[in-house]
Design an enzyme around this catalytic site. Sequence first.
Site, PDB file in Angstrom:
ATOM      1  N   HIS A 223       9.706 -23.462   5.477  1.00 37.33           N
ATOM      2  CA  HIS A 223      11.244 -23.153   5.241  1.00 37.33           C
ATOM      3  C   HIS A 223      11.983 -23.813   6.354  1.00 37.33           C
ATOM      4  O   HIS A 223      13.237 -23.942   5.557  1.00 37.33           O
ATOM      5  CB  HIS A 223      11.242 -21.525   6.437  1.00 37.33           C
ATOM      6  CG  HIS A 223      11.735 -21.864   7.711  1.00 37.33           C
ATOM      7  ND1 HIS A 223      10.602 -21.183   8.289  1.00 37.33           N
ATOM      8  CD2 HIS A 223      12.854 -21.460   8.520  1.00 37.33           C
ATOM      9  CE1 HIS A 223      10.977 -21.341  10.063  1.00 37.33           C
ATOM     10  NE2 HIS A 223      12.588 -21.119   9.979  1.00 37.33           N
TER      11      HIS A 223
ATOM     12  N   HIS B 262       6.382 -27.092  11.214  1.00 41.23           N
ATOM     13  CA  HIS B 262       7.620 -27.815  10.835  1.00 41.23           C
ATOM     14  C   HIS B 262       8.199 -29.137  12.249  1.00 41.23           C
ATOM     15  O   HIS B 262       8.865 -29.964  10.669  1.00 41.23           O
ATOM     16  CB  HIS B 262       8.960 -26.809  11.652  1.00 41.23           C
ATOM     17  CG  HIS B 262       8.913 -24.953  11.302  1.00 41.23           C
ATOM     18  ND1 HIS B 262       8.056 -24.820   9.939  1.00 41.23           N
ATOM     19  CD2 HIS B 262       8.169 -24.073  11.979  1.00 41.23           C
ATOM     20  CE1 HIS B 262       8.089 -23.864   9.935  1.00 41.23           C
ATOM     21  NE2 HIS B 262       8.423 -23.209  11.351  1.00 41.23           N
TER      22      HIS B 262
ATOM     23  N   LYS C 197       9.468 -22.062  23.631  1.00 42.99           N
ATOM     24  CA  LYS C 197       9.811 -21.125  23.520  1.00 42.99           C
ATOM     25  C   LYS C 197      10.498 -20.754  25.976  1.00 42.99           C
ATOM     26  O   LYS C 197       9.957 -21.661  26.166  1.00 42.99           O
ATOM     27  CB  LYS C 197       9.256 -20.229  23.494  1.00 42.99           C
ATOM     28  CG  LYS C 197       8.223 -20.070  22.203  1.00 42.99           C
ATOM     29  CD  LYS C 197       9.297 -19.180  20.527  1.00 42.99           C
ATOM     30  CE  LYS C 197       8.078 -19.347  20.054  1.00 42.99           C
ATOM     31  NZ  LYS C 197       8.966 -18.762  18.707  1.00 42.99           N
TER      32      LYS C 197
ATOM     33  N   LYS D 234      16.146 -26.221   4.190  1.00 38.75           N
ATOM     34  CA  LYS D 234      17.058 -25.485   5.676  1.00 38.75           C
ATOM     35  C   LYS D 234      18.364 -27.167   4.614  1.00 38.75           C
ATOM     36  O   LYS D 234      18.054 -28.270   4.713  1.00 38.75           O
ATOM     37  CB  LYS D 234      17.118 -26.557   6.808  1.00 38.75           C
ATOM     38  CG  LYS D 234      16.714 -25.173   7.513  1.00 38.75           C
ATOM     39  CD  LYS D 234      16.339 -25.539   8.947  1.00 38.75           C
ATOM     40  CE  LYS D 234      14.987 -23.984   9.660  1.00 38.75           C
ATOM     41  NZ  LYS D 234      15.649 -22.955  10.323  1.00 38.75           N
TER      42      LYS D 234
ATOM     43  N   GLU E  88      13.525 -23.429  21.179  1.00 39.64           N
ATOM     44  CA  GLU E  88      13.698 -21.666  21.708  1.00 39.64           C
ATOM     45  C   GLU E  88      14.088 -21.705  22.795  1.00 39.64           C
ATOM     46  O   GLU E  88      13.662 -21.363  23.689  1.00 39.64           O
ATOM     47  CB  GLU E  88      12.689 -21.779  20.638  1.00 39.64           C
ATOM     48  CG  GLU E  88      12.803 -22.161  19.364  1.00 39.64           C
ATOM     49  CD  GLU E  88      11.590 -21.229  18.495  1.00 39.64           C
ATOM     50  OE1 GLU E  88      12.195 -20.420  17.662  1.00 39.64           O
ATOM     51  OE2 GLU E  88      10.427 -21.106  18.487  1.00 39.64           O
TER      52      GLU E  88
ATOM     53  N   ARG F 271       0.430  -1.062  -0.104  1.00 44.50           N
ATOM     54  CA  ARG F 271       0.174   0.261   0.077  1.00 44.50           C
ATOM     55  C   ARG F 271       0.714   1.421   0.336  1.00 44.50           C
ATOM     56  O   ARG F 271       0.701   2.459  -0.630  1.00 44.50           O
ATOM     57  CB  ARG F 271      -1.187   0.145   1.691  1.00 44.50           C
ATOM     58  CG  ARG F 271      -2.135  -0.419   1.266  1.00 44.50           C
ATOM     59  CD  ARG F 271      -3.387   0.088   1.711  1.00 44.50           C
ATOM     60  NE  ARG F 271      -2.665  -0.218   2.930  1.00 44.50           N
ATOM     61  CZ  ARG F 271      -3.966  -0.825   3.877  1.00 44.50           C
ATOM     62  NH1 ARG F 271      -5.206  -0.988   3.723  1.00 44.50           N
ATOM     63  NH2 ARG F 271      -3.663  -1.291   5.837  1.00 44.50           N
TER      64      ARG F 271
ATOM     65  N   ASP G  14       2.068 -23.095  15.368  1.00 46.09           N
ATOM     66  CA  ASP G  14       3.059 -21.673  15.329  1.00 46.09           C
ATOM     67  C   ASP G  14       4.586 -23.589  14.931  1.00 46.09           C
ATOM     68  O   ASP G  14       4.986 -22.937  13.894  1.00 46.09           O
ATOM     69  CB  ASP G  14       3.875 -21.450  16.985  1.00 46.09           C
ATOM     70  CG  ASP G  14       4.818 -20.219  16.243  1.00 46.09           C
ATOM     71  OD1 ASP G  14       5.032 -19.798  15.233  1.00 46.09           O
ATOM     72  OD2 ASP G  14       6.221 -20.354  16.508  1.00 46.09           O
TER      73      ASP G  14
ATOM     74  N   LYS H  50       3.545 -19.237   5.369  1.00 42.74           N
ATOM     75  CA  LYS H  50       2.532 -19.689   7.075  1.00 42.74           C
ATOM     76  C   LYS H  50       2.219 -18.641   7.584  1.00 42.74           C
ATOM     77  O   LYS H  50       3.384 -18.075   7.208  1.00 42.74           O
ATOM     78  CB  LYS H  50       3.759 -20.737   7.470  1.00 42.74           C
ATOM     79  CG  LYS H  50       4.979 -20.553   7.733  1.00 42.74           C
ATOM     80  CD  LYS H  50       5.393 -21.046   9.491  1.00 42.74           C
ATOM     81  CE  LYS H  50       4.838 -20.449  10.510  1.00 42.74           C
ATOM     82  NZ  LYS H  50       5.398 -20.507  11.771  1.00 42.74           N
TER      83      LYS H  50
END
Length: 487
Positions: A181, A243, A333, A185, A219, A43, A238, A151
């Site tokens: 993604h 994954h 996480k 890898k 993570e 935009r 997520d 995604k």
Amino acid sequence: MSYTVVIFGASGDLTARKLILALFELHRKERLPRPMRIVGFSRTPMSDADWRKKLEESTRTFLKEAFDPALWETFAPLVHYHAGDIENSESFISLEQRLRQLESEGSEDGGNRLYYLSTAPQFYAHAIEQLGNAGMSSESEGNSRRVVIEKPFGTDLESARKLNESIHRVFAEHQIYRIDHYLGKETVNNVLVFRLANTIFEPVWNRNYIEHIQITAGEDGVVGRRAPYYEKAGVLRDMFQNHLLQLLTLTTMEAPSRFEAQAVRDEKVKVLRAIRAMSPNEVERNTVRGQYRTYRNEAGVAPGSLVATFGAVKLMIDNWRWKDVPVYLRSGKGMSCRTTQILIQFRQPPHIMFQGHSPSTHPANRLLIQIQPAEGIQLHFLTKVPDTEMKMRLTEFNFNFSNSFKGELPEAYQRLLLDAILGDASLFARSDEVEAAWDIIDPIQKTWDSDRLGDPDFYEIGSWGPGAAAKWIEQQGHHWFDLCPIV
Ligand code: BG6
């Protein structure tokens, strides 16, 4: 024949952080087909020059001293910008005109296009419809029209089905590239090479030799500014639906006869469909749902939020190869360290002949596939400790990508973008694959969201998740392989 990548959501984070960096790197390696152009669409009103300037700044910031200004000078002319509104059909008509004009400057026979949807997910269906209405999806010889969809692909089975339906109204399946993604890898792609290009592993890759499998994506980072998104997603949507299930399929699928999009994805779908469905009671028994203790204090998180920032799930694959071999998936996480790894735990030898030793006093063989960050593979095996009568210790064969190959491993987006530009969909998810994955995740998510479970198990930031997860796996006679990789 020319190639055009049209990026919808051009002013977004992903474009600057991943897509442009990947395209710039492919340009450096001279891998991009020519003539090539990149057209940004969003935009914000901007000229070509403005966007080039903006991208130069962000690329310089990301690459730091590796940024090559002279190379950028050769890349910048490929970049164009077209302002428009994804909800406005006029914008698509003017975009089509602009693309035709650019294409006619390059060559006389039209050209191939890749539409990259890097917008907020609620605009995917809309953008696709507009592309259809503007006649931008029909292909002809030498004029391919492909669409890449970022995604998350849906938020559950029903929404994924609906999204597939709306895309299929405009694009045929062979034109659609759904990104995960992880599939770009190098270490993820190496799982199939390791299993299927070497003679010695495949014969033991089954229930006769493997006792269980653990796939962990830990993570150390917390949710932070992504809380508004994360509150709607949680760890299952997520990390698991995409994954972790992709890692599972590559680890457990049967060997396709060729490394080719249809054959590879057929096998992935087969193994996903062989995963045993769980009733709510089984979900309670076979999963652990955790939340790091300070999650509820993050800006954008609802007080008393039940969203899981950690999950551990046991899946069973009902087929000949894997019957009764549990596959544990785990992600969180705020964990001890960043590590994505696949652990193959082999069975104990049936008998140990050395006096005073029994299988229960020694760990069995295991194979550790380190996806990241210490990319490599380790095989653990027992060795006699020198200068002892017959003492044994677990030692390892160690393979590291960085020791065996020069240079840094390329970012996943490089491979994926190039494959999509060139029309190879092997590393992209097919519609039935995405739906099969949601079919596994949906019942777990539903049970986790229901009233029956109460609060998640809390855990401290910097730990391996809630104590309940360790207890749960121990009750099943196993232990998590909790070791931070040495980078
Ligand atoms: C993304 C998730 O898909 O993958 C993030 O939305 C997660 O929450 C990321 O951090 C992990 O990717 P990688 O490549 O850093 O392992």
